[in-house]
Design a protein around this motif. Structure first.
Motif, PDB file in Angstrom:
ATOM      1  N   GLU A   1      47.993  32.844  42.542  1.00 19.21           N
ATOM      2  CA  GLU A   1      49.016  31.985  42.224  1.00 19.21           C
ATOM      3  C   GLU A   1      49.913  32.117  41.218  1.00 19.21           C
ATOM      4  O   GLU A   1      51.036  32.197  41.103  1.00 19.21           O
ATOM      5  N   GLN A   2      49.067  32.515  40.023  1.00 16.87           N
ATOM      6  CA  GLN A   2      49.599  32.889  38.642  1.00 16.87           C
ATOM      7  C   GLN A   2      50.404  34.275  38.843  1.00 16.87           C
ATOM      8  O   GLN A   2      51.455  34.480  38.357  1.00 16.87           O
ATOM      9  N   ASP A   3      49.710  35.261  39.818  1.00 13.95           N
ATOM     10  CA  ASP A   3      50.232  36.603  39.953  1.00 13.95           C
ATOM     11  C   ASP A   3      51.586  36.262  40.616  1.00 13.95           C
ATOM     12  O   ASP A   3      52.539  37.232  40.104  1.00 13.95           O
ATOM     13  N   ARG A   4      51.781  35.380  41.806  1.00 12.64           N
ATOM     14  CA  ARG A   4      52.812  35.241  42.336  1.00 12.64           C
ATOM     15  C   ARG A   4      54.103  34.824  41.297  1.00 12.64           C
ATOM     16  O   ARG A   4      55.276  35.330  41.501  1.00 12.64           O
ATOM     17  N   ASP A   5      53.694  33.756  40.743  1.00 12.93           N
ATOM     18  CA  ASP A   5      54.843  33.185  39.698  1.00 12.93           C
ATOM     19  C   ASP A   5      55.192  34.153  38.760  1.00 12.93           C
ATOM     20  O   ASP A   5      56.322  34.248  38.467  1.00 12.93           O
ATOM     21  N   LEU A   6      54.223  35.055  38.323  1.00 18.14           N
ATOM     22  CA  LEU A   6      54.818  35.922  37.143  1.00 18.14           C
ATOM     23  C   LEU A   6      55.686  37.037  37.770  1.00 18.14           C
ATOM     24  O   LEU A   6      56.537  37.396  37.353  1.00 18.14           O
ATOM     25  N   CYS A   7      55.200  37.435  39.141  1.00 15.42           N
ATOM     26  CA  CYS A   7      55.927  38.379  39.782  1.00 15.42           C
ATOM     27  C   CYS A   7      57.361  38.045  40.313  1.00 15.42           C
ATOM     28  O   CYS A   7      58.343  38.819  40.266  1.00 15.42           O
ATOM     29  N   ASP A   8      57.515  36.698  40.709  1.00 16.20           N
ATOM     30  CA  ASP A   8      58.950  36.134  40.839  1.00 16.20           C
ATOM     31  C   ASP A   8      59.704  36.298  39.658  1.00 16.20           C
ATOM     32  O   ASP A   8      60.803  36.482  39.712  1.00 16.20           O
ATOM     33  N   ILE A   9      59.286  35.933  38.496  1.00 21.21           N
ATOM     34  CA  ILE A   9      59.922  36.050  37.136  1.00 21.21           C
ATOM     35  C   ILE A   9      60.230  37.321  36.770  1.00 21.21           C
ATOM     36  O   ILE A   9      61.646  37.752  36.204  1.00 21.21           O
ATOM     37  N   LEU A  10      59.061  38.355  36.805  1.00 24.69           N
ATOM     38  CA  LEU A  10      59.337  39.506  36.303  1.00 24.69           C
ATOM     39  C   LEU A  10      59.849  40.579  37.228  1.00 24.69           C
ATOM     40  O   LEU A  10      60.036  41.666  37.045  1.00 24.69           O
ATOM     41  N   CYS A  11      59.875  40.111  38.558  1.00 21.86           N
ATOM     42  CA  CYS A  11      60.135  41.045  39.713  1.00 21.86           C
ATOM     43  C   CYS A  11      59.383  42.242  39.732  1.00 21.86           C
ATOM     44  O   CYS A  11      59.807  43.454  39.792  1.00 21.86           O
ATOM     45  N   THR A  12      58.006  42.352  39.685  1.00 22.98           N
ATOM     46  CA  THR A  12      57.292  43.225  39.779  1.00 22.98           C
ATOM     47  C   THR A  12      56.442  43.227  41.088  1.00 22.98           C
ATOM     48  O   THR A  12      56.573  42.036  41.645  1.00 22.98           O
ATOM     49  N   ALA A  13      55.468  44.077  41.392  1.00 22.41           N
ATOM     50  CA  ALA A  13      54.571  43.988  42.632  1.00 22.41           C
ATOM     51  C   ALA A  13      53.533  43.191  42.507  1.00 22.41           C
ATOM     52  O   ALA A  13      52.996  43.076  41.055  1.00 22.41           O
ATOM     53  N   LEU A  14      52.945  42.549  43.330  1.00 17.71           N
ATOM     54  CA  LEU A  14      51.678  41.970  43.395  1.00 17.71           C
ATOM     55  C   LEU A  14      50.675  42.728  43.086  1.00 17.71           C
ATOM     56  O   LEU A  14      50.615  44.040  43.459  1.00 17.71           O
ATOM     57  N   PHE A  15      49.537  42.359  42.568  1.00 13.66           N
ATOM     58  CA  PHE A  15      48.251  43.051  42.050  1.00 13.66           C
ATOM     59  C   PHE A  15      47.799  43.366  43.416  1.00 13.66           C
ATOM     60  O   PHE A  15      47.409  42.745  44.418  1.00 13.66           O
ATOM     61  N   SER A  16      47.222  44.464  43.653  1.00 10.77           N
ATOM     62  CA  SER A  16      46.466  45.165  45.003  1.00 10.77           C
ATOM     63  C   SER A  16      45.125  44.683  44.902  1.00 10.77           C
ATOM     64  O   SER A  16      44.402  45.086  44.227  1.00 10.77           O
ATOM     65  N   ILE A  17      44.563  43.762  45.742  1.00 14.09           N
ATOM     66  CA  ILE A  17      43.393  43.528  46.131  1.00 14.09           C
ATOM     67  C   ILE A  17      43.272  42.895  47.511  1.00 14.09           C
ATOM     68  O   ILE A  17      44.114  42.276  48.054  1.00 14.09           O
ATOM     69  N   ASP A  18      41.848  43.284  48.070  1.00 17.02           N
ATOM     70  CA  ASP A  18      41.584  42.752  49.470  1.00 17.02           C
ATOM     71  C   ASP A  18      41.331  41.244  49.276  1.00 17.02           C
ATOM     72  O   ASP A  18      40.220  40.870  48.935  1.00 17.02           O
ATOM     73  N   ILE A  19      42.215  40.456  50.055  1.00 17.04           N
ATOM     74  CA  ILE A  19      42.182  38.976  49.947  1.00 17.04           C
ATOM     75  C   ILE A  19      41.258  38.735  51.000  1.00 17.04           C
ATOM     76  O   ILE A  19      40.795  37.710  51.282  1.00 17.04           O
ATOM     77  N   GLY A  20      40.815  39.606  52.061  1.00 16.16           N
ATOM     78  CA  GLY A  20      39.853  39.203  53.153  1.00 16.16           C
ATOM     79  C   GLY A  20      38.448  39.287  52.861  1.00 16.16           C
ATOM     80  O   GLY A  20      37.694  38.702  53.606  1.00 16.16           O
ATOM     81  N   SER A  21      38.124  39.714  51.642  1.00 20.26           N
ATOM     82  CA  SER A  21      36.686  39.863  51.368  1.00 20.26           C
ATOM     83  C   SER A  21      36.358  38.933  49.953  1.00 20.26           C
ATOM     84  O   SER A  21      37.365  38.803  49.107  1.00 20.26           O
ATOM     85  N   VAL A  22      35.278  38.696  49.611  1.00 19.06           N
ATOM     86  CA  VAL A  22      35.019  38.335  48.292  1.00 19.06           C
ATOM     87  C   VAL A  22      34.996  39.143  47.215  1.00 19.06           C
ATOM     88  O   VAL A  22      34.519  40.294  47.214  1.00 19.06           O
ATOM     89  N   PRO A  23      35.987  39.019  46.177  1.00 16.49           N
ATOM     90  CA  PRO A  23      36.089  39.857  45.189  1.00 16.49           C
ATOM     91  C   PRO A  23      34.676  40.225  44.212  1.00 16.49           C
ATOM     92  O   PRO A  23      34.047  39.208  44.001  1.00 16.49           O
ATOM     93  N   SER A  24      34.535  41.320  43.954  1.00 15.92           N
ATOM     94  CA  SER A  24      33.549  41.415  43.244  1.00 15.92           C
ATOM     95  C   SER A  24      33.845  41.173  41.757  1.00 15.92           C
ATOM     96  O   SER A  24      35.138  40.758  41.275  1.00 15.92           O
ATOM     97  N   LEU A  25      32.947  41.067  40.612  1.00 22.10           N
ATOM     98  CA  LEU A  25      33.025  40.706  39.327  1.00 22.10           C
ATOM     99  C   LEU A  25      34.176  41.448  38.512  1.00 22.10           C
ATOM    100  O   LEU A  25      34.865  41.288  37.833  1.00 22.10           O
ATOM    101  N   GLU A  26      33.968  42.767  38.877  1.00 26.62           N
ATOM    102  CA  GLU A  26      34.649  43.974  38.366  1.00 26.62           C
ATOM    103  C   GLU A  26      36.146  43.626  38.870  1.00 26.62           C
ATOM    104  O   GLU A  26      37.154  43.856  38.133  1.00 26.62           O
ATOM    105  N   ASP A  27      36.209  43.223  39.936  1.00 26.04           N
ATOM    106  CA  ASP A  27      37.705  43.074  40.703  1.00 26.04           C
ATOM    107  C   ASP A  27      38.504  41.820  39.881  1.00 26.04           C
ATOM    108  O   ASP A  27      39.425  41.885  39.484  1.00 26.04           O
ATOM    109  N   LEU A  28      37.665  40.698  39.907  1.00 23.33           N
ATOM    110  CA  LEU A  28      38.002  39.635  39.102  1.00 23.33           C
ATOM    111  C   LEU A  28      38.535  39.981  37.735  1.00 23.33           C
ATOM    112  O   LEU A  28      39.377  39.342  37.110  1.00 23.33           O
ATOM    113  N   ASP A  29      37.927  40.773  36.907  1.00 21.78           N
ATOM    114  CA  ASP A  29      38.067  41.053  35.659  1.00 21.78           C
ATOM    115  C   ASP A  29      39.390  41.777  35.472  1.00 21.78           C
ATOM    116  O   ASP A  29      40.061  41.587  34.581  1.00 21.78           O
ATOM    117  N   ARG A  30      39.371  42.763  36.513  1.00 25.31           N
ATOM    118  CA  ARG A  30      40.670  43.710  36.320  1.00 25.31           C
ATOM    119  C   ARG A  30      41.915  42.625  36.522  1.00 25.31           C
ATOM    120  O   ARG A  30      42.915  42.904  35.838  1.00 25.31           O
TER     121      ARG A  30
END
Length: 258
Positions: free
Chosen positions: A123-152
């Motif tokens: 949600e934060q990423d989408r709001d920021l991308c709308d304001i900054l006109c940048t691409a969304l962060f690439s992450i597999d939303i269909g699986s449970v994210p790892s701790l490293e994924d969340l940290d990145r």
């Protein structure tokens, strides 16, 4: 447990002895006593068989729960990218079931927490991308994210927030200078971009890289126009002074004209 079992046998023996005494006092014939004794035996056996069946059923439920918990633990460990859970083989069935069930609940909470954090970051990423006109962060939303994924993802969102603040400060500063220059040059915003800069709400302005560049270009154009106007004014003043000299205009008149 052996003492309790012995006491149960004593209770049974006393009850049977009491029943025999009662039957003898009543005068029940031997044949009927045997039938009644057999009925008592069957009743007791039925009751004990039912109790044994209930406990066997409990054991089966515990074993089934253990199997299900092991299966769910394997799935959760794979989803959470954790090592397999090792159980104490020497513990009882009851303790093993409790340990496995408790660990399943812990991992389920971890899974929920990770997915909830992922949703919040998206949600934060989408709001920021709308304001900054940048691409969304690439992450597999269909699986449970790892701790490293969340940290990145956290660091990515933090960097976007920093970029947004930098661009917002630059926009506010440039907008202030642009408005002053337009007032000084008596310039009315005549393009949609200029109107967006001067008239629109600051929060609604898209802080894209292209818009920031366009904002800088507009500021440079207005500064160049002001510099050009100042140069023309300087030249005109010089010509006026030269004409005053040629016409020998008095100083008092020069000052009132100036």
């Amino acid at each position: 447990s052996e003492v309790l079992a012995a006491e149960a046998v004593c209770c049974l023996n006393r009850a049977m002895a009491t029943l025999r005494d009662i039957w003898e006092e009543i005068g029940i014939p031997e044949e009927q006593r045997l039938e009644r004794t057999d009925a008592v035996r069957k009743h007791i056996k039925s009751l004990l068989d039912m109790m044994v069946a209930e406990e066997e059923s409990l054991k089966e439920r515990l074993l089934k729960s253990i199997a299900l918990c092991r299966k769910e633990l394997d799935t959760l460990c794979r989803e959470l990218q954790l090592g397999s859970f090792e159980t104490e083989e020497e513990c009882t069935i009851l303790q093993m079931e409790k340990n496995l069930r408790t660990h399943v609940e812990v991992l389920q909470k971890q899974k929920r927490d990770r997915k909830q954090e992922l949703k919040a970051l998206q949600e934060q990423d989408r709001d920021l991308c709308d304001i900054l006109c940048t691409a969304l962060f690439s992450i597999d939303i269909g699986s449970v994210p790892s701790l490293e994924d969340l940290d990145r993802y956290r660091r990515h969102v933090a960097s976007l927030n920093t970029l947004k603040e930098q661009r917002r400060e630059e926009f506010v500063s440039n907008k202030r200078q642009i408005i002053l220059l337009m007032e000084e040059l008596d310039h009315t915003p005549d393009t949609s971009f200029e109107r967006d800069v001067v008239c629109e709400d600051e929060e609604a302005f898209c802080l894209s890289k292209d818009n920031i560049v366009a904002l800088q270009n507009l500021l440079q154009q207005l500064e160049a126009q002001r510099a050009l106007n100042e140069a023309v004014c300087t030249e005109l003043r010089a010509r006026i002074v030269a004409l005053w000299e040629r016409l020998q205009i008095p100083q008092e008149e020069r000052e009132s004209s100036a």
